[in-house]
Design a protein around this motif. Structure first.
Motif, PDB file in Angstrom:
ATOM      1  N   THR A 134       9.321  -4.568   0.121  1.00  0.00           N
ATOM      2  CA  THR A 134       9.476  -3.114   0.059  1.00  0.00           C
ATOM      3  C   THR A 134       9.155  -2.581  -1.330  1.00  0.00           C
ATOM      4  N   VAL A 135       8.328  -1.542  -1.351  1.00  0.00           N
ATOM      5  CA  VAL A 135       7.999  -0.830  -2.586  1.00  0.00           C
ATOM      6  C   VAL A 135       8.630   0.551  -2.481  1.00  0.00           C
ATOM      7  N   SER A 136       9.358   0.957  -3.513  1.00  0.00           N
ATOM      8  CA  SER A 136       9.935   2.301  -3.536  1.00  0.00           C
ATOM      9  C   SER A 136       9.537   2.981  -4.837  1.00  0.00           C
ATOM     10  N   TRP A 137       9.511   4.316  -4.830  1.00  0.00           N
ATOM     11  CA  TRP A 137       9.088   5.067  -6.001  1.00  0.00           C
ATOM     12  C   TRP A 137       9.690   6.463  -5.987  1.00  0.00           C
ATOM     13  N   ARG A 138       9.672   7.086  -7.177  1.00  0.00           N
ATOM     14  CA  ARG A 138      10.006   8.504  -7.346  1.00  0.00           C
ATOM     15  C   ARG A 138       8.852   9.131  -8.091  1.00  0.00           C
ATOM     16  N   VAL A 139       8.510  10.355  -7.700  1.00  0.00           N
ATOM     17  CA  VAL A 139       7.338  11.008  -8.266  1.00  0.00           C
ATOM     18  C   VAL A 139       7.620  12.498  -8.465  1.00  0.00           C
ATOM     19  N   ARG A 171       9.323   5.102   0.208  1.00  0.00           N
ATOM     20  CA  ARG A 171       9.601   3.681   0.426  1.00  0.00           C
ATOM     21  C   ARG A 171       8.627   3.193   1.486  1.00  0.00           C
ATOM     22  N   ILE A 172       8.000   2.057   1.234  1.00  0.00           N
ATOM     23  CA  ILE A 172       7.076   1.472   2.191  1.00  0.00           C
ATOM     24  C   ILE A 172       7.372  -0.024   2.275  1.00  0.00           C
ATOM     25  N   THR A 173       7.427  -0.550   3.493  1.00  0.00           N
ATOM     26  CA  THR A 173       7.705  -1.968   3.701  1.00  0.00           C
ATOM     27  C   THR A 173       6.504  -2.610   4.375  1.00  0.00           C
ATOM     28  N   TYR A 174       5.976  -3.636   3.732  1.00  0.00           N
ATOM     29  CA  TYR A 174       4.811  -4.359   4.229  1.00  0.00           C
ATOM     30  C   TYR A 174       5.237  -5.566   5.050  1.00  0.00           C
ATOM     31  N   ALA A 175       4.381  -5.916   6.033  1.00  0.00           N
ATOM     32  CA  ALA A 175       4.601  -7.107   6.855  1.00  0.00           C
ATOM     33  C   ALA A 175       3.253  -7.758   7.141  1.00  0.00           C
ATOM     34  N   GLY A 176       2.563  -8.184   6.079  1.00  0.00           N
ATOM     35  CA  GLY A 176       1.266  -8.839   6.236  1.00  0.00           C
ATOM     36  C   GLY A 176       0.159  -7.855   6.548  1.00  0.00           C
ATOM     37  N   ASP A 177      -0.080  -7.592   7.852  1.00  0.00           N
ATOM     38  CA  ASP A 177      -1.164  -6.701   8.284  1.00  0.00           C
ATOM     39  C   ASP A 177      -0.672  -5.338   8.757  1.00  0.00           C
ATOM     40  N   THR A 178       0.610  -5.035   8.547  1.00  0.00           N
ATOM     41  CA  THR A 178       1.154  -3.738   8.951  1.00  0.00           C
ATOM     42  C   THR A 178       2.102  -3.221   7.871  1.00  0.00           C
ATOM     43  N   TYR A 179       2.423  -1.932   7.953  1.00  0.00           N
ATOM     44  CA  TYR A 179       3.493  -1.380   7.134  1.00  0.00           C
ATOM     45  C   TYR A 179       4.095  -0.167   7.819  1.00  0.00           C
TER      46      TYR A 179
END
Length: 143
Positions: A85-90, A104-112
């Protein structure tokens, strides 16, 4: 207002895009050509906004998909990587509108999948909240 909201939607769809994130342990994500669909909701808006689907080339150093618009100026306030999981504030400014948000984005190989919440203010107008739901999948190699 709707035109500015559409610009904000396109620009805010992962407003932190284009910021390269460095990490000691990268999420499980395969670089390549990805297709992303962004569904936007604005609480209190009388009509639903259509989903937007686009394709882009994702590299491991760019863990936030690139959808930033040319006229948008954003500053990445902070980011974190925890597992997949990648999270950020902008904080962004575009066309007289200022916005702050987190994603917040969570990756699972070929999907997110992910979610972004932006708080926007245009001039002296009413503040707005925009909630975006993200879905993406890898479609092949970059051209």
């Amino acid at each position: 207002m709707i035109l500015n909201l559409r610009a904000a939607t396109l620009a805010g769809a992962l407003a932190a895009a284009g910021f390269a994130l460095t990490a000691t342990a990268a999420p499980n994500v395969r670089p390549g050509l990805w297709e992303a669909t962004v569904k936007t909701q604005v609480p209190g808006m009388p009509m639903a906004m259509p989903s937007i689907t686009h394709r882009y080339c994702l590299q491991k150093k760019d863990l936030v998909p690139n959808t930033r618009q040319p006229d948008q100026h954003c500053k990445l306030l902070d980011h974190a990587i925890s597992g997949n999981t990648v999270s950020w504030r902008v904080q962004c400014r575009s066309q007289g509108m200022s916005s702050t948000g987190e994603g917040r984005i969570t990756y699972a190989g070929d999907t997110y999948h992910g979610r972004i919440v932006m708080d926007m203010q245009q001039g002296g107008g009413q503040p707005m909240k925009m909630i975006q739901t993200l879905q993406g999948h890898r479609v092949g190699a970059c051209k």
